[in-house]
Design a protein around this motif. Sequence first.
Motif, PDB file in Angstrom:
ATOM      1  N   SER A   1       0.837  -1.210   0.000  1.00  0.00           N
ATOM      2  CA  SER A   1       0.000   0.000   0.000  1.00  0.00           C
ATOM      3  C   SER A   1       0.865   1.252   0.000  1.00  0.00           C
ATOM      4  O   SER A   1       0.514   2.247  -0.644  1.00  0.00           O
ATOM      5  CB  SER A   1      -0.961   0.030   1.197  1.00  0.00           C
ATOM      6  N   GLY A   2       2.027   1.196   0.712  1.00  0.00           N
ATOM      7  CA  GLY A   2       2.939   2.353   0.710  1.00  0.00           C
ATOM      8  C   GLY A   2       3.429   2.643  -0.696  1.00  0.00           C
ATOM      9  O   GLY A   2       3.467   3.790  -1.142  1.00  0.00           O
ATOM     10  N   LEU A   3       3.803   1.567  -1.387  1.00  0.00           N
ATOM     11  CA  LEU A   3       4.307   1.682  -2.754  1.00  0.00           C
ATOM     12  C   LEU A   3       3.242   2.319  -3.663  1.00  0.00           C
ATOM     13  O   LEU A   3       3.533   3.210  -4.468  1.00  0.00           O
ATOM     14  CB  LEU A   3       4.647   0.265  -3.255  1.00  0.00           C
ATOM     15  N   MET A   4       2.003   1.858  -3.464  1.00  0.00           N
ATOM     16  CA  MET A   4       0.917   2.371  -4.299  1.00  0.00           C
ATOM     17  C   MET A   4       0.672   3.844  -4.015  1.00  0.00           C
ATOM     18  O   MET A   4       0.475   4.637  -4.932  1.00  0.00           O
ATOM     19  CB  MET A   4      -0.364   1.558  -4.066  1.00  0.00           C
ATOM     20  N   ILE A   5       0.686   4.205  -2.739  1.00  0.00           N
ATOM     21  CA  ILE A   5       0.454   5.619  -2.390  1.00  0.00           C
ATOM     22  C   ILE A   5       1.520   6.484  -3.047  1.00  0.00           C
ATOM     23  O   ILE A   5       1.234   7.537  -3.614  1.00  0.00           O
ATOM     24  CB  ILE A   5       0.468   5.801  -0.852  1.00  0.00           C
ATOM     25  N   ARG A   6       2.807   6.009  -2.999  1.00  0.00           N
ATOM     26  CA  ARG A   6       3.894   6.816  -3.562  1.00  0.00           C
ATOM     27  C   ARG A   6       3.773   6.926  -5.086  1.00  0.00           C
ATOM     28  O   ARG A   6       4.005   7.982  -5.665  1.00  0.00           O
ATOM     29  CB  ARG A   6       5.248   6.230  -3.163  1.00  0.00           C
ATOM     30  N   SER A   7       3.348   5.816  -5.737  1.00  0.00           N
ATOM     31  CA  SER A   7       3.290   5.882  -7.205  1.00  0.00           C
ATOM     32  C   SER A   7       2.079   6.670  -7.702  1.00  0.00           C
ATOM     33  O   SER A   7       2.147   7.326  -8.732  1.00  0.00           O
ATOM     34  CB  SER A   7       3.264   4.485  -7.822  1.00  0.00           C
ATOM     35  N   PHE A   8       0.967   6.582  -6.956  1.00  0.00           N
ATOM     36  CA  PHE A   8      -0.234   7.251  -7.455  1.00  0.00           C
ATOM     37  C   PHE A   8      -0.474   8.600  -6.824  1.00  0.00           C
ATOM     38  O   PHE A   8      -1.555   9.131  -6.871  1.00  0.00           O
ATOM     39  CB  PHE A   8      -1.456   6.339  -7.248  1.00  0.00           C
ATOM     40  N   TRP A   9       0.552   9.144  -6.150  1.00  0.00           N
ATOM     41  CA  TRP A   9       0.391  10.463  -5.496  1.00  0.00           C
ATOM     42  C   TRP A   9       0.151  11.527  -6.562  1.00  0.00           C
ATOM     43  O   TRP A   9       0.951  11.686  -7.485  1.00  0.00           O
ATOM     44  CB  TRP A   9       1.673  10.782  -4.711  1.00  0.00           C
ATOM     45  N   PRO A  10      -0.965  12.290  -6.476  1.00  0.00           N
ATOM     46  CA  PRO A  10      -1.238  13.296  -7.514  1.00  0.00           C
ATOM     47  C   PRO A  10      -0.139  14.348  -7.535  1.00  0.00           C
ATOM     48  O   PRO A  10       0.267  14.827  -6.482  1.00  0.00           O
ATOM     49  CB  PRO A  10      -2.573  13.910  -7.067  1.00  0.00           C
TER      50      PRO A  10
ATOM     51  N   PHE B   1      10.928   3.751   4.721  1.00  0.00           N
ATOM     52  CA  PHE B   1      11.926   3.461   5.748  1.00  0.00           C
ATOM     53  C   PHE B   1      12.467   2.047   5.598  1.00  0.00           C
ATOM     54  O   PHE B   1      13.663   1.789   5.695  1.00  0.00           O
ATOM     55  CB  PHE B   1      11.296   3.648   7.134  1.00  0.00           C
ATOM     56  N   ARG B   2      11.535   1.137   5.331  1.00  0.00           N
ATOM     57  CA  ARG B   2      11.941  -0.260   5.200  1.00  0.00           C
ATOM     58  C   ARG B   2      12.892  -0.462   4.008  1.00  0.00           C
ATOM     59  O   ARG B   2      13.857  -1.224   4.106  1.00  0.00           O
ATOM     60  CB  ARG B   2      10.714  -1.160   5.062  1.00  0.00           C
ATOM     61  N   GLN B   3      12.633   0.253   2.912  1.00  0.00           N
ATOM     62  CA  GLN B   3      13.528   0.182   1.753  1.00  0.00           C
ATOM     63  C   GLN B   3      14.925   0.671   2.122  1.00  0.00           C
ATOM     64  O   GLN B   3      15.923   0.009   1.854  1.00  0.00           O
ATOM     65  CB  GLN B   3      12.978   1.033   0.603  1.00  0.00           C
ATOM     66  N   LEU B   4      14.959   1.836   2.765  1.00  0.00           N
ATOM     67  CA  LEU B   4      16.247   2.414   3.166  1.00  0.00           C
ATOM     68  C   LEU B   4      17.012   1.470   4.095  1.00  0.00           C
ATOM     69  O   LEU B   4      18.207   1.292   4.000  1.00  0.00           O
ATOM     70  CB  LEU B   4      16.034   3.765   3.862  1.00  0.00           C
ATOM     71  N   TRP B   5      16.292   0.890   5.001  1.00  0.00           N
ATOM     72  CA  TRP B   5      16.878  -0.029   5.978  1.00  0.00           C
ATOM     73  C   TRP B   5      17.555  -1.207   5.273  1.00  0.00           C
ATOM     74  O   TRP B   5      18.685  -1.578   5.586  1.00  0.00           O
ATOM     75  CB  TRP B   5      15.777  -0.517   6.914  1.00  0.00           C
TER      76      TRP B   5
END
Lengths: 356, 196
Positions: free
Chosen positions: A325-334, A347-351
């Motif tokens: 859901s985080g990924l989707m929010i980031r990709s579909f952010w207007p 954060f999890r990606q960076l970690w």
Amino acid sequence: MTTPSQRMVGIAELRERAAGIKKHVLANLDHYLLETEKQVTAHAGHVVFAQTIDEAVDYIRALARERGVDHLVGASATALADEVGALRQEIESRASEFGSYLAGPAAPPDRAASFEMECLLEAGIGVTGASFVLADTGAVCLAENDDFGCLSSAAPKIHVVVAGMESILPRTRDLAVFLRLLSDRFPHHISLLSGKRRDDEMDGPDEFHLILLDGGRSALLADLEKRELLQCIRCGACLENCPVTPAGHPGALTQLLSLPPLAGPFLAASTLCGTCREVCPVKIDLPRLLVALRQDHRLARSGWRTWLFRVWAFLMQRPRLYEISGLMIRSFWPAAWKGQRPATKSFRQLWRERKN
Amino acid sequence: MSRDAILQAVRTALGRKPFQKPSAGPEPILQVHNWTASERVEQFQSALVAAGGQVSRAPSMSHVREIVEELVAGRPAVASLAPILAECGITSLAGVQSSFSGTEALRHACASATVGITSAWCLLAETGSIVLRASAEEPRLLSLLPPVHIVVVPLRRLLENADEFFGLLPQPADSSSATVLVTGPGRRTLHVILVE
């Protein structure tokens, strides 16, 4: 040799005992109410039970009318929680003076600077609160940092005490424990007052009326989860030490200590740091009660926020779903919402990247 | 009636029957230090001075009269009928009124006096408190209305603390309508004279 400051019993043990005594009184409150009534009557005083503060004020008003009294003086104990306001109003409406006191360290700065002597000598009724009511002799204990209460009880012909019924202690000598815990230093005036003046005494009241106030206390007593709140001796230590309750202002703790405890916006202000529990002389678990009250508040509320948090909780418990859901929010952010754009990587990606 | 309704509500909340005996409860903890006489005096003096009061020590009764005379300094004063004040000759000082025809006269005298002179039932060393008890000899207004309060107490009346007091007199409210522990002067001037 013992140095004067040395305690023979640690403060922890005193608190334990104080909490034990309060718990005992609450568990047998009906017995101690009757015992108090018996003892006050034995000292030629009157006991009145009032369901609400309005009932108490009505009683005082009727008493004033019956005895032809125009002027009242009063001093309140914070033992009355927020009920003081109604008393103050009634007394001030008679162009009389009203001082208020708090036994603990958090004395309000706004109280009347002094009593006018004429006002005091003219007053026919003195109204005070009580820090403690002592069941063994029917006496009331006023612990105050000034002398308004003591004066209000000594000069007028009639002394009326309004006390919350949870403020009863079984024996006078229980004060030995409670006075040590009320504040760091002894309050300026600690008065033990019982009944009308004895026949040979030259001054003091001709009449003594003790109004025992319910004001939601019996309902709180029935609530096993929150009964503990009635152990409160209104010392103010929790308020004094609370990082989010500014002195003299409403905060999370003032809402909790109201009768009945109020669920309101400030309740969310507490960080539940637990300082109040640590400083409480009667060991009330205030953080637990704050959480309980928040729960009541949450149950009473519904609508989109409840649903939002349910969805949030559902996702939080499923890490994979959460990440997607985080990924989707980031990709579909207007693109139009530039200002609030989320970070490009979670954060999890960076970690994960840093670990490799 | 509110009384029965409240008692009933409390019993229902607690699940208790009318006139059911109370459960056994914990006793309070009374703590005494076992100080020597001189430790008590020392502690009393330092505690009272820290609270803002003043202490004098009088080696004998006759000295008390001198000290009081100096403190009163000709101002209007009222004194109680405590035997120790008469023994020290304070009640016979000029300008000191100690007999009152009635409650109204007493109120009036106290309201207009600058100095109130009383004895005390006892003193508490730990906190520097004086314990006043209303009685036929000691009216309450003497210590409450005048802006200056002088207390004359024999040294043997010096107790350690409130715990010792409650141990000696477990129910002070039975024999007097008012027992007051005063710690520090408040908005008055407080002067305690200890008589050896």
